[in-house]
Design a protein around this motif. Structure first.
Motif, mmCIF file in Angstrom:
data_model
loop_
_atom_site.group_PDB
_atom_site.id
_atom_site.type_symbol
_atom_site.label_atom_id
_atom_site.label_comp_id
_atom_site.label_asym_id
_atom_site.label_seq_id
_atom_site.Cartn_x
_atom_site.Cartn_y
_atom_site.Cartn_z
ATOM 1 N N ASP A 159 0.861 -1.174 0.000
ATOM 2 C CA ASP A 159 0.000 0.000 0.000
ATOM 3 C C ASP A 159 0.900 1.228 0.000
ATOM 4 O OD1 ASP A 159 0.897 0.198 2.663
ATOM 5 O OD2 ASP A 159 -1.006 -0.473 3.501
ATOM 6 N N GLU A 160 0.303 2.403 -0.075
ATOM 7 C CA GLU A 160 1.109 3.612 -0.169
ATOM 8 C C GLU A 160 2.004 3.832 1.049
ATOM 9 O OE1 GLU A 160 0.448 8.353 -0.580
ATOM 10 O OE2 GLU A 160 -0.611 7.085 -2.035
ATOM 11 N N PRO A 161 1.511 3.647 2.289
ATOM 12 C CA PRO A 161 2.434 3.844 3.422
ATOM 13 C C PRO A 161 3.652 2.919 3.380
ATOM 14 C CG PRO A 161 0.166 3.867 4.197
ATOM 15 C CD PRO A 161 0.134 3.452 2.746
ATOM 16 N N TRP B 178 8.878 4.626 -6.604
ATOM 17 C CA TRP B 178 7.984 5.768 -6.421
ATOM 18 C C TRP B 178 7.078 5.939 -7.639
ATOM 19 C CZ3 TRP B 178 5.646 7.784 -2.756
ATOM 20 C CH2 TRP B 178 5.075 9.057 -2.825
ATOM 21 N N LEU B 179 7.644 5.748 -8.834
ATOM 22 C CA LEU B 179 6.834 5.830 -10.046
ATOM 23 C C LEU B 179 5.738 4.768 -10.047
ATOM 24 C CD1 LEU B 179 9.559 6.578 -12.729
ATOM 25 C CD2 LEU B 179 7.653 8.066 -12.075
ATOM 26 N N GLN B 180 6.054 3.566 -9.595
ATOM 27 C CA GLN B 180 5.027 2.519 -9.489
ATOM 28 C C GLN B 180 3.942 2.930 -8.506
ATOM 29 O OE1 GLN B 180 7.227 -0.954 -8.321
ATOM 30 N NE2 GLN B 180 7.479 -1.649 -10.433
ATOM 31 N N ALA C 65 -0.740 6.886 -12.116
ATOM 32 C CA ALA C 65 -1.344 7.901 -12.973
ATOM 33 C C ALA C 65 -1.218 9.303 -12.396
ATOM 34 C CB ALA C 65 -2.816 7.567 -13.205
ATOM 35 N N HIS C 66 -0.891 9.417 -11.118
ATOM 36 C CA HIS C 66 -0.762 10.725 -10.477
ATOM 37 C C HIS C 66 0.631 11.334 -10.667
ATOM 38 C CE1 HIS C 66 -4.622 10.203 -8.587
ATOM 39 N NE2 HIS C 66 -4.231 9.044 -8.124
ATOM 40 N N VAL D 127 10.586 3.496 -0.248
ATOM 41 C CA VAL D 127 11.266 4.527 -1.025
ATOM 42 C C VAL D 127 12.212 5.325 -0.131
ATOM 43 C CG1 VAL D 127 10.896 6.712 -2.257
ATOM 44 C CG2 VAL D 127 9.541 4.690 -2.848
ATOM 45 N N ASN D 128 11.753 5.703 1.041
ATOM 46 C CA ASN D 128 12.615 6.456 1.963
ATOM 47 C C ASN D 128 13.830 5.622 2.371
ATOM 48 O OD1 ASN D 128 10.780 8.519 1.745
ATOM 49 N ND2 ASN D 128 9.906 8.247 3.775
ATOM 50 N N HIS D 129 13.617 4.331 2.584
ATOM 51 C CA HIS D 129 14.731 3.428 2.911
ATOM 52 C C HIS D 129 15.723 3.359 1.741
ATOM 53 C CE1 HIS D 129 16.893 -0.212 4.098
ATOM 54 N NE2 HIS D 129 16.628 -0.668 2.882
ATOM 55 N N LEU D 130 15.201 3.242 0.537
ATOM 56 C CA LEU D 130 16.074 3.163 -0.632
ATOM 57 C C LEU D 130 16.915 4.427 -0.790
ATOM 58 C CD1 LEU D 130 13.588 1.488 -3.137
ATOM 59 C CD2 LEU D 130 15.666 0.447 -2.201
ATOM 60 N N VAL D 131 16.301 5.576 -0.583
ATOM 61 C CA VAL D 131 17.060 6.826 -0.681
ATOM 62 C C VAL D 131 18.110 6.882 0.423
ATOM 63 C CG1 VAL D 131 16.914 9.345 -0.485
ATOM 64 C CG2 VAL D 131 15.249 8.097 -1.884
#
Length: 178
Positions: A121-123, A145-147, A151-152, A129-133
């Motif tokens: 889910d988004e959370p 993040w793109l995944q 569409a947004h 994503v934050n971990h990857l950065v």
């Protein structure tokens, strides 16, 4: 446990099987069964009771994940046999891997496992994503993040490097967002 301590492993195994039959939804019994298998050298047999614990309660997550870390044989084995295919437990294991700074390959495998079962889910995506950065895996972070935004995405990465540059959405909490 007393039988095992006194060297009567066969009788102890019988008692463990009987306890599971009588208390299949008792986390303490299931944990003792898992510990029995670990102590008798058949750690793979511990996956089933540990998996059942994760299905019935979150209270034992830390203990179960600790057993996975010590005796599980790696993320592949744990994901194949120890993690139930339901969102709460699966995400809890994924977050555990993030918290212990597990091998990036294991974290990626866990994310892919969750994604393949539609358990993300988004959370969870924002945490990943934050971990990857934070671990300097920048391209992987952008790809995930793109995944997530789908569409947004607007003009994000076409050419704008900032997501939500027009402030059309509430801040997400992702380091790639405003």
């Amino acid at each position: 446990e007393a039988l095992l301590a006194s060297g009567e492993e066969a009788r102890a195994a019988y008692c463990i099987r009987r306890a599971i039959l009588l208390g299949p939804n008792s986390a303490p019994i299931l944990l003792r069964a898992a510990n029995f298998h670990i102590r008798t050298g058949v750690a793979p047999e511990a996956f089933e009771p540990l998996k059942r614990i994760l299905e019935i309660t979150a209270e034992y997550d830390a203990i179960v994940f600790s057993d996975f870390d010590r005796f599980g044989g790696g993320a592949d084995a744990v994901l194949a046999a120890g993690v139930p295919g339901e969102k709460r437990a699966a995400q809890a294991y994924f977050r555990h891997l993030l918290a212990i700074h597990a091998d990036p390959g294991d974290v990626r495998k866990a994310w892919d496992w969750l994604s393949a079962r539609s358990l993300t889910d988004e959370p969870a995506a924002i945490e990943y994503v934050n971990h990857l950065v934070a671990s300097r895996q920048y391209q992987e972070a952008v790809d995930r993040w793109l995944q997530t935004v789908g569409a947004h995405r607007g003009d994000y990465m076409r050419p704008n490097r900032i997501f939500n540059s027009g402030f059309g959405f509430a801040p997400s909490g992702s380091v790639l967002d405003w």
